[in-house]
Design an enzyme around this catalytic site. Structure first.
Site, PDB file in Angstrom:
ATOM      1  N   ASP A 156       4.767 -50.907  18.008  1.00 17.30           N
ATOM      2  CA  ASP A 156       5.277 -49.631  18.230  1.00 17.30           C
ATOM      3  C   ASP A 156       4.224 -48.720  18.398  1.00 17.30           C
ATOM      4  OD1 ASP A 156       6.361 -47.052  18.038  1.00 17.30           O
ATOM      5  OD2 ASP A 156       7.491 -47.576  16.161  1.00 17.30           O
TER       6      ASP A 156
ATOM      7  N   ARG B  13       4.493 -45.640  19.495  1.00 20.34           N
ATOM      8  CA  ARG B  13       4.614 -44.087  19.581  1.00 20.34           C
ATOM      9  C   ARG B  13       3.772 -43.334  18.744  1.00 20.34           C
ATOM     10  NH1 ARG B  13      11.011 -44.799  17.880  1.00 20.34           N
ATOM     11  NH2 ARG B  13       9.690 -46.342  16.369  1.00 20.34           N
TER      12      ARG B  13
END
Length: 187
Positions: free
Chosen positions: A121, A123
């Protein structure tokens, strides 16, 4: 942060009547969908863009179902949805489609990202803090299953984490298991 902020516009939608405001961060433009009169401690959903799920209705993920759930809840509770332009866990659309191709060959979502040279991930959530400050929000009820969101949002008190329970289907069951088992999502 050099952020440009739009004017406020009305957005009647099939989920309710909202106001919207855009925040431009470099080349990324994020959208905030919210009720004119927010609750004192609003329910807030931080939703990362998923073109294949949100717009096209892909069954490989649960993104569209989560977005629709959040918009309905925002209407009902005078809440907010922060729509972050972080396609494919922030690896971009081209890489996301390449990850899909790897998944078609048997890799799970995390393995596919690793094969492409990315973390599971990519983000970030600094923009969330900026947006909440802009709206003078100091306390929220965060609508999420992702502990990284809970741990990454700073300068705002999260008084409650509200889970999003979405039914799985035969196409996303493995994906949801990986989110739970390898990424620590609270499913």
């Amino acid at each position: 942060m050099n952020i440009k902020i739009s004017e406020v516009a009305n957005l009647p939608s099939r989920f309710g009547d909202f106001q919207v405001k855009a925040f431009k961060e470099g080349i990324k433009e994020h959208l905030v969908i919210y009720k004119k009169k927010l609750d004192e401690i609003p329910i807030v959903r931080v939703h990362s863009e998923c073109l294949t799920g949100d717009a096209i209705g892909s069954l490989k993920c649960d993104c569209r179902d989560q977005l629709e759930f959040a918009l309905k809840l925002a209407e009902k509770t005078n809440g907010m949805v922060i729509y972050l332009r972080q396609e494919g866990r922030n690896i971009g659309l081209l890489n996301k489609i390449n990850a899909y191709a790897l998944q078609d060959k048997g890799f799970n979502t995390v393995e596919a990202n690793h094969q492409l040279g990315f973390k599971a991930d990519e983000r970030t959530y600094e923009m969330v803090t900026y947006i909440l400050r802009h709206f003078n929000i100091h306390k929220i009820k965060l609508l999420t299953n992702n502990p990284d969101k809970v741990n990454s949002i700073s300068d705002v008190e999260i008084v409650e984490r509200i889970p999003i329970i979405i039914k799985s289907n035969k196409y996303n069951e493995g994906y949801l298991n990986v989110k739970r088992d390898e990424m620590g999502h609270l499913l």
